[in-house]
Design a protein around this motif. Structure first.
Motif, PDB file in Angstrom:
ATOM      1  N   VAL A 162       4.729 -21.746  21.570  1.00 23.33           N
ATOM      2  CA  VAL A 162       3.618 -21.858  20.604  1.00 23.33           C
ATOM      3  C   VAL A 162       3.967 -22.894  19.531  1.00 23.33           C
ATOM      4  O   VAL A 162       3.120 -23.713  19.137  1.00 23.33           O
ATOM      5  CB  VAL A 162       3.306 -20.483  19.965  1.00 23.33           C
ATOM      6  N   ILE A 163       5.209 -22.865  19.071  1.00 22.70           N
ATOM      7  CA  ILE A 163       5.615 -23.829  18.032  1.00 22.70           C
ATOM      8  C   ILE A 163       5.590 -25.250  18.602  1.00 22.70           C
ATOM      9  O   ILE A 163       5.088 -26.180  17.959  1.00 22.70           O
ATOM     10  CB  ILE A 163       6.997 -23.450  17.451  1.00 22.70           C
ATOM     11  N   GLY A 164       6.060 -25.423  19.813  1.00 21.50           N
ATOM     12  CA  GLY A 164       6.047 -26.753  20.441  1.00 21.50           C
ATOM     13  C   GLY A 164       4.631 -27.263  20.639  1.00 21.50           C
ATOM     14  O   GLY A 164       4.305 -28.405  20.293  1.00 21.50           O
ATOM     15  N   LEU A 165       3.784 -26.385  21.172  1.00 20.35           N
ATOM     16  CA  LEU A 165       2.365 -26.743  21.368  1.00 20.35           C
ATOM     17  C   LEU A 165       1.746 -27.156  20.022  1.00 20.35           C
ATOM     18  O   LEU A 165       1.067 -28.182  19.910  1.00 20.35           O
ATOM     19  CB  LEU A 165       1.640 -25.529  21.954  1.00 20.35           C
ATOM     20  N   SER A 166       2.025 -26.360  19.010  1.00 21.37           N
ATOM     21  CA  SER A 166       1.394 -26.577  17.696  1.00 21.37           C
ATOM     22  C   SER A 166       1.866 -27.881  17.058  1.00 21.37           C
ATOM     23  O   SER A 166       1.061 -28.611  16.464  1.00 21.37           O
ATOM     24  CB  SER A 166       1.723 -25.413  16.756  1.00 21.37           C
ATOM     25  N   GLN A 167       3.177 -28.160  17.175  1.00 19.65           N
ATOM     26  CA  GLN A 167       3.690 -29.388  16.550  1.00 19.65           C
ATOM     27  C   GLN A 167       3.122 -30.617  17.243  1.00 19.65           C
ATOM     28  O   GLN A 167       2.749 -31.596  16.592  1.00 19.65           O
ATOM     29  CB  GLN A 167       5.215 -29.409  16.582  1.00 19.65           C
ATOM     30  N   SER A 168       3.028 -30.570  18.565  1.00 20.36           N
ATOM     31  CA  SER A 168       2.444 -31.699  19.302  1.00 20.36           C
ATOM     32  C   SER A 168       0.993 -31.894  18.897  1.00 20.36           C
ATOM     33  O   SER A 168       0.560 -33.004  18.581  1.00 20.36           O
ATOM     34  CB  SER A 168       2.490 -31.446  20.812  1.00 20.36           C
ATOM     35  N   LEU A 169       0.254 -30.785  18.906  1.00 21.48           N
ATOM     36  CA  LEU A 169      -1.178 -30.870  18.582  1.00 21.48           C
ATOM     37  C   LEU A 169      -1.386 -31.363  17.148  1.00 21.48           C
ATOM     38  O   LEU A 169      -2.252 -32.201  16.885  1.00 21.48           O
ATOM     39  CB  LEU A 169      -1.831 -29.496  18.787  1.00 21.48           C
ATOM     40  N   MET A 170      -0.560 -30.842  16.242  1.00 24.30           N
ATOM     41  CA  MET A 170      -0.662 -31.251  14.827  1.00 24.30           C
ATOM     42  C   MET A 170      -0.602 -32.770  14.716  1.00 24.30           C
ATOM     43  O   MET A 170      -1.382 -33.390  14.006  1.00 24.30           O
ATOM     44  CB  MET A 170       0.469 -30.610  14.038  1.00 24.30           C
ATOM     45  N   LYS A 171       0.327 -33.354  15.479  1.00 26.55           N
ATOM     46  CA  LYS A 171       0.516 -34.808  15.381  1.00 26.55           C
ATOM     47  C   LYS A 171      -0.578 -35.564  16.139  1.00 26.55           C
ATOM     48  O   LYS A 171      -0.859 -36.708  15.817  1.00 26.55           O
ATOM     49  CB  LYS A 171       1.921 -35.177  15.873  1.00 26.55           C
ATOM     50  N   GLU A 172      -1.197 -34.904  17.114  1.00 26.23           N
ATOM     51  CA  GLU A 172      -2.292 -35.556  17.848  1.00 26.23           C
ATOM     52  C   GLU A 172      -3.576 -35.606  17.031  1.00 26.23           C
ATOM     53  O   GLU A 172      -4.332 -36.576  17.138  1.00 26.23           O
ATOM     54  CB  GLU A 172      -2.591 -34.785  19.150  1.00 26.23           C
ATOM     55  N   VAL A 173      -3.859 -34.569  16.275  1.00 25.56           N
ATOM     56  CA  VAL A 173      -5.204 -34.457  15.672  1.00 25.56           C
ATOM     57  C   VAL A 173      -5.246 -34.654  14.151  1.00 25.56           C
ATOM     58  O   VAL A 173      -6.302 -34.503  13.552  1.00 25.56           O
ATOM     59  CB  VAL A 173      -5.902 -33.121  16.059  1.00 25.56           C
ATOM     60  N   ARG A 174      -4.114 -35.042  13.570  1.00 24.31           N
ATOM     61  CA  ARG A 174      -4.137 -35.406  12.143  1.00 24.31           C
ATOM     62  C   ARG A 174      -5.174 -36.494  11.890  1.00 24.31           C
ATOM     63  O   ARG A 174      -5.871 -36.496  10.902  1.00 24.31           O
ATOM     64  CB  ARG A 174      -2.774 -35.937  11.705  1.00 24.31           C
ATOM     65  N   LYS A 175      -5.260 -37.432  12.836  1.00 27.17           N
ATOM     66  CA  LYS A 175      -6.186 -38.565  12.678  1.00 27.17           C
ATOM     67  C   LYS A 175      -7.643 -38.113  12.698  1.00 27.17           C
ATOM     68  O   LYS A 175      -8.531 -38.830  12.249  1.00 27.17           O
ATOM     69  CB  LYS A 175      -5.953 -39.611  13.771  1.00 27.17           C
ATOM     70  N   ASN A 176      -7.882 -36.909  13.213  1.00 24.00           N
ATOM     71  CA  ASN A 176      -9.238 -36.359  13.247  1.00 24.00           C
ATOM     72  C   ASN A 176      -9.502 -35.426  12.065  1.00 24.00           C
ATOM     73  O   ASN A 176     -10.486 -34.678  12.076  1.00 24.00           O
ATOM     74  CB  ASN A 176      -9.456 -35.575  14.553  1.00 24.00           C
ATOM     75  N   ASN A 177      -8.615 -35.491  11.084  1.00 25.18           N
ATOM     76  CA  ASN A 177      -8.766 -34.637   9.895  1.00 25.18           C
ATOM     77  C   ASN A 177      -8.736 -33.149  10.267  1.00 25.18           C
ATOM     78  O   ASN A 177      -9.403 -32.326   9.653  1.00 25.18           O
ATOM     79  CB  ASN A 177     -10.066 -35.011   9.167  1.00 25.18           C
ATOM     80  N   ILE A 178      -7.977 -32.833  11.315  1.00 30.47           N
ATOM     81  CA  ILE A 178      -7.811 -31.429  11.735  1.00 30.47           C
ATOM     82  C   ILE A 178      -6.382 -31.009  11.408  1.00 30.47           C
ATOM     83  O   ILE A 178      -5.428 -31.693  11.778  1.00 30.47           O
ATOM     84  CB  ILE A 178      -8.080 -31.264  13.252  1.00 30.47           C
ATOM     85  N   ARG A 179      -6.286 -29.887  10.695  1.00 31.19           N
ATOM     86  CA  ARG A 179      -4.952 -29.368  10.366  1.00 31.19           C
ATOM     87  C   ARG A 179      -4.559 -28.313  11.401  1.00 31.19           C
ATOM     88  O   ARG A 179      -5.384 -27.473  11.776  1.00 31.19           O
ATOM     89  CB  ARG A 179      -4.963 -28.714   8.975  1.00 31.19           C
ATOM     90  N   VAL A 180      -3.327 -28.361  11.848  1.00 32.19           N
ATOM     91  CA  VAL A 180      -2.799 -27.302  12.715  1.00 32.19           C
ATOM     92  C   VAL A 180      -1.688 -26.607  11.935  1.00 32.19           C
ATOM     93  O   VAL A 180      -0.606 -27.158  11.728  1.00 32.19           O
ATOM     94  CB  VAL A 180      -2.271 -27.864  14.054  1.00 32.19           C
ATOM     95  N   ASN A 181      -2.015 -25.432  11.461  1.00 34.37           N
ATOM     96  CA  ASN A 181      -1.071 -24.639  10.675  1.00 34.37           C
ATOM     97  C   ASN A 181      -0.347 -23.668  11.604  1.00 34.37           C
ATOM     98  O   ASN A 181      -0.995 -22.994  12.410  1.00 34.37           O
ATOM     99  CB  ASN A 181      -1.825 -23.808   9.625  1.00 34.37           C
ATOM    100  N   THR A 182       0.956 -23.600  11.484  1.00 31.14           N
ATOM    101  CA  THR A 182       1.721 -22.688  12.351  1.00 31.14           C
ATOM    102  C   THR A 182       2.437 -21.643  11.498  1.00 31.14           C
ATOM    103  O   THR A 182       3.181 -21.991  10.582  1.00 31.14           O
ATOM    104  CB  THR A 182       2.789 -23.475  13.144  1.00 31.14           C
ATOM    105  N   LEU A 183       2.190 -20.389  11.826  1.00 30.54           N
ATOM    106  CA  LEU A 183       2.780 -19.296  11.042  1.00 30.54           C
ATOM    107  C   LEU A 183       3.854 -18.585  11.849  1.00 30.54           C
ATOM    108  O   LEU A 183       3.681 -18.339  13.045  1.00 30.54           O
ATOM    109  CB  LEU A 183       1.690 -18.301  10.635  1.00 30.54           C
ATOM    110  N   THR A 184       4.950 -18.265  11.180  1.00 27.75           N
ATOM    111  CA  THR A 184       6.069 -17.598  11.870  1.00 27.75           C
ATOM    112  C   THR A 184       6.453 -16.318  11.107  1.00 27.75           C
ATOM    113  O   THR A 184       7.542 -16.241  10.538  1.00 27.75           O
ATOM    114  CB  THR A 184       7.289 -18.538  11.968  1.00 27.75           C
TER     115      THR A 184
END
Ligand SMILES: NC(=O)c1ccc[n+]([C@@H]2O[C@H](COP(=O)([O-])OP(=O)(O)OC[C@H]3O[C@@H](n4cnc5c(N)ncnc54)[C@H](OP(=O)(O)O)[C@@H]3O)[C@@H](O)[C@H]2O)c1
Length: 238
Positions: A162-184
């Motif tokens: 989940v953390i790996g998926l989230s970090q990848s996605l976060m970096k993919e969609v920053r340009k779309n003004n989408i935040r991917v917040n990951t909680l642990t």
């Protein structure tokens, strides 16, 4: 600060535990909420509680492990909500047991639910957020996604993923003004942890689902230039 009133949110696994507390916290902020799960009785009961807070709330039944069901479910939700601003990927399961002794089917179900389930839901919701050029995704990982411990290999592997998926996605969609917040988060009193005997739920000692929901609301209210990465939540009690 992001205005939360009238936003539209999807909370997977919103029938009970952390998802339910999050949906209720959202409703208190004036956010319309769609909750998902498999147990209709529980979903119905939770929707009644959310609606009493004066927002639009409804449920959609699907198993996050089934991509076809997820596709239909998310379509239905979007046509009911009209749009979506916030996705909380919370649905998840856990089981305790050594790698040697745990049934293969249990190990597989944990990965299918926690990893593939999150991927399927995200894949179906993301195009709507990209279209709006704005949005928030909150992925629920765990401290088990930061460190492996005995008797929890499947769950830990799933939360590392989940953390790996989230970090990848976060970096993919920053340009779309989408935040991917990951909680642990660490252990929180919920049906899951009570059923597994991980806590007695004592509110003087153990984190409560409402504490977790507050972290989500706080994360959403950060300036848009900021998001949460591996945000841990710990009890102050030793
Ligand atoms: N509680 C903790 O200490 C803790 C700590 C760190 C992270 N987490 C994570 O937080 C999330 C919520 O945990 P919780 O403690 O609130 O657990 P919970 O009380 O067991 O609730 C889990 C929710 O997920 C849903 N769900 C499970 N499998 C599903 C499936 N295949 N398809 C659709 N929905 C499914 C359940 O609904 P149905 O059964 O109706 O499907 C339920 O609403 C999980 O991702 C968990 O790993 C929990």
């Amino acid at each position: 600060m992001m205005k939360l009133k009238n936003k539209k949110a999807i909370v997977t696994g919103g029938s009970r535990g952390l998802g339910k507390a999050t949906a209720i916290a959202f409703a208190k902020k004036g956010i319309d909420v769609a909750i998902t799960g498999r147990d209709e009785e529980k979903l119905k009961k939770t929707v009644t509680e959310i609606k009493a807070l004066g927002v639009n709330a409804f449920y959609e039944i699907f198993d996050v492990r089934n991509y076809k069901e997820v596709q239909v479910g998310i379509k239905n939700i979007i046509s009911n909500l009209g749009t979506v601003d916030i996705l909380v990927n919370n649905a998840g399961i856990a089981a305790i047991g050594s790698l040697n002794e745990m049934e293969v089917s249990v190990w597989e179900q944990i990965i299918q639910t926690n990893v593939l389930g999150m991927y399927y839901v995200t894949k179906e919701v993301l195009p709507y957020l990209i279209d709006k050029n704005k949005g928030d995704i909150i992925n629920v990982a765990s401290t088990a996604g930061l460190n492996g411990n005995p008797n929890i290999s499947a769950y830990s592997a799933s939360k590392f993923a989940v953390i790996g998926l989230s970090q990848s996605l976060m970096k993919e969609v920053r340009k779309n003004n989408i935040r991917v917040n990951t909680l642990t988060p660490s252990t929180i009193a919920s049906d899951m942890t009570l059923e597994l005997g991980m806590t007695d739920g004592n509110p003087d000692k153990v984190l409560q689902p409402e504490d977790f929901a507050q972290l989500i609301v706080a994360g959403l209210q950060l300036p848009r230039r900021a998001m949460l990465a591996n945000a841990s939540l710990w009890s102050t009690n030793p």
